[in-house]
Design a protein around this motif. Structure first.
Motif, short mmCIF file in Angstrom:
data_model
loop_
_atom_site.label_atom_id
_atom_site.label_comp_id
_atom_site.label_asym_id
_atom_site.label_seq_id
_atom_site.Cartn_x
_atom_site.Cartn_y
_atom_site.Cartn_z
N ILE A 78 5.83 7.01 10.57
CA ILE A 78 6.60 6.40 9.49
C ILE A 78 7.48 7.43 8.79
CG2 ILE A 78 6.44 5.06 7.37
CD1 ILE A 78 3.59 4.27 8.33
N GLY A 79 6.96 8.65 8.63
CA GLY A 79 7.71 9.70 7.94
C GLY A 79 9.02 10.02 8.64
N ASP A 132 2.30 10.56 8.42
CA ASP A 132 2.46 11.41 9.60
C ASP A 132 1.55 11.04 10.76
OD1 ASP A 132 4.45 12.95 8.33
OD2 ASP A 132 2.91 14.08 7.25
N GLN A 133 0.84 9.93 10.67
CA GLN A 133 -0.03 9.52 11.77
C GLN A 133 0.79 8.87 12.88
OE1 GLN A 133 -3.33 7.09 10.65
NE2 GLN A 133 -4.11 8.58 9.18
N PRO A 134 0.47 9.17 14.14
CA PRO A 134 1.21 8.54 15.25
C PRO A 134 0.96 7.04 15.29
CG PRO A 134 -0.62 9.87 16.08
CD PRO A 134 -0.56 10.07 14.61
N ALA A 135 2.02 6.29 15.56
CA ALA A 135 1.93 4.83 15.58
C ALA A 135 2.94 4.27 16.58
CB ALA A 135 2.21 4.27 14.19
N VAL A 176 0.85 -1.19 0.00
CA VAL A 176 0.00 0.00 0.00
C VAL A 176 0.89 1.24 0.00
CG1 VAL A 176 -1.98 -1.08 1.15
CG2 VAL A 176 -0.20 -0.03 2.52
N SER A 177 0.30 2.37 -0.27
CA SER A 177 1.02 3.63 -0.29
C SER A 177 1.26 4.13 1.14
CB SER A 177 0.22 4.67 -1.07
OG SER A 177 0.82 5.93 -0.97
N ILE A 178 2.44 4.63 1.38
CA ILE A 178 2.78 5.19 2.69
C ILE A 178 2.16 6.57 2.87
CG2 ILE A 178 4.70 6.09 4.06
CD1 ILE A 178 6.43 3.89 2.94
N ARG A 179 2.00 7.28 1.80
CA ARG A 179 1.61 8.70 1.84
C ARG A 179 0.45 9.02 2.77
NH1 ARG A 179 2.66 11.69 -3.51
NH2 ARG A 179 4.35 10.28 -3.12
N GLN A 227 14.59 1.71 0.03
CA GLN A 227 14.79 0.27 0.18
C GLN A 227 13.68 -0.40 1.00
OE1 GLN A 227 17.09 -1.75 -1.23
NE2 GLN A 227 17.77 0.03 -2.37
N PHE A 228 12.76 0.40 1.55
CA PHE A 228 11.69 -0.14 2.37
C PHE A 228 10.38 -0.21 1.59
CE2 PHE A 228 14.74 1.22 5.49
CZ PHE A 228 14.64 0.26 6.49
N ASN A 229 9.71 -1.34 1.71
CA ASN A 229 8.38 -1.54 1.12
C ASN A 229 7.37 -1.56 2.26
OD1 ASN A 229 9.38 -1.80 -1.51
ND2 ASN A 229 9.75 -3.98 -1.21
N PHE A 230 6.18 -1.00 2.02
CA PHE A 230 5.15 -0.87 3.04
C PHE A 230 3.99 -1.82 2.71
CE2 PHE A 230 1.77 1.85 5.12
CZ PHE A 230 2.22 1.63 6.42
N PHE A 231 3.62 -2.66 3.68
CA PHE A 231 2.57 -3.66 3.48
C PHE A 231 1.47 -3.51 4.52
CE2 PHE A 231 6.34 -5.52 1.65
CZ PHE A 231 5.88 -6.11 0.48
N GLU A 232 0.26 -3.67 4.07
CA GLU A 232 -0.91 -3.75 4.96
C GLU A 232 -1.15 -5.23 5.22
OE1 GLU A 232 -4.87 -1.43 4.54
OE2 GLU A 232 -5.04 -3.28 3.36
N VAL A 233 -1.39 -5.59 6.48
CA VAL A 233 -1.61 -6.99 6.84
C VAL A 233 -3.05 -7.16 7.31
CG1 VAL A 233 -0.86 -8.91 8.30
CG2 VAL A 233 0.80 -7.19 7.55
#
Length: 154
Positions: free
Chosen positions: A97-98, A49-52, A42-45, A109-115
């Motif tokens: 994440i940002g 900037d959301q807290p996690a 999925v897109s990181i965009r 080099q990092f890919n973002f995945f939704e699980v």
């Protein structure tokens, strides 16, 4: 005359080809691409900037310039867990994440995945280093198993 022959023959063969294509897609796992799968890029965009709650997962030995293999990203209400035979986890930190990616030398080099689990509920997200991760899959519908790349010996 020739076009009519192709059309007639095609009508006879088409149902068999369609069934063969469906069987092939399910036996090769290709059908998972149509369902979205349990781990999908999925897109990181929108989430940048959301807290996690971020949990860094490290390999015991450096591979291709570092030990960081993946980051578990859990937003509010999510509790994704990761298991591995060779990875160790740092304590979770609050961030986004940002900021994490801005502090990296090669953030590309990092890919973002939704699980997601089988019922479609989002369990969390994974930010995985593409050169340090060998295999990953959803285990027991609640936990992701990650196998890092093996260290190459000289």
């Amino acid at each position: 005359m020739f076009a009519g022959l192709i059309t007639r023959r095609f009508r006879q063969i088409f149902p068999q080809l369609a069934v063969l294509a469906i069987i092939f897609s399910f036996t090769t796992g290709f059908a998972e691409l149509f369902q979205g799968g349990n781990l999908r890029p999925v897109s990181i965009r929108p989430l940048r900037d959301q807290p996690a709650r971020l949990t860094m997962l490290h390999n015991r030995t450096p591979v291709k310039g570092g030990t960081l293999v993946a980051v578990v990203v859990n937003f509010e209400g999510q509790n994704l867990t990761v298991s591995s035979s060779t990875l160790s986890a740092d304590g979770p930190v609050t961030g986004n994440i940002g900021a994490f990616l801005d502090g990296r030398l090669e953030p590309n080099q990092f890919n973002f995945f939704e699980v997601r689990n089988r019922s479609g509920k989002i369990l969390g997200y994974l930010l995985m280093h593409r050169e340090r991760m060998d295999n990953h899959f959803l285990y027991d519908d609640k936990n992701v198993f990650i196998e890092p790349t093996e260290v190459e010996t000289p």
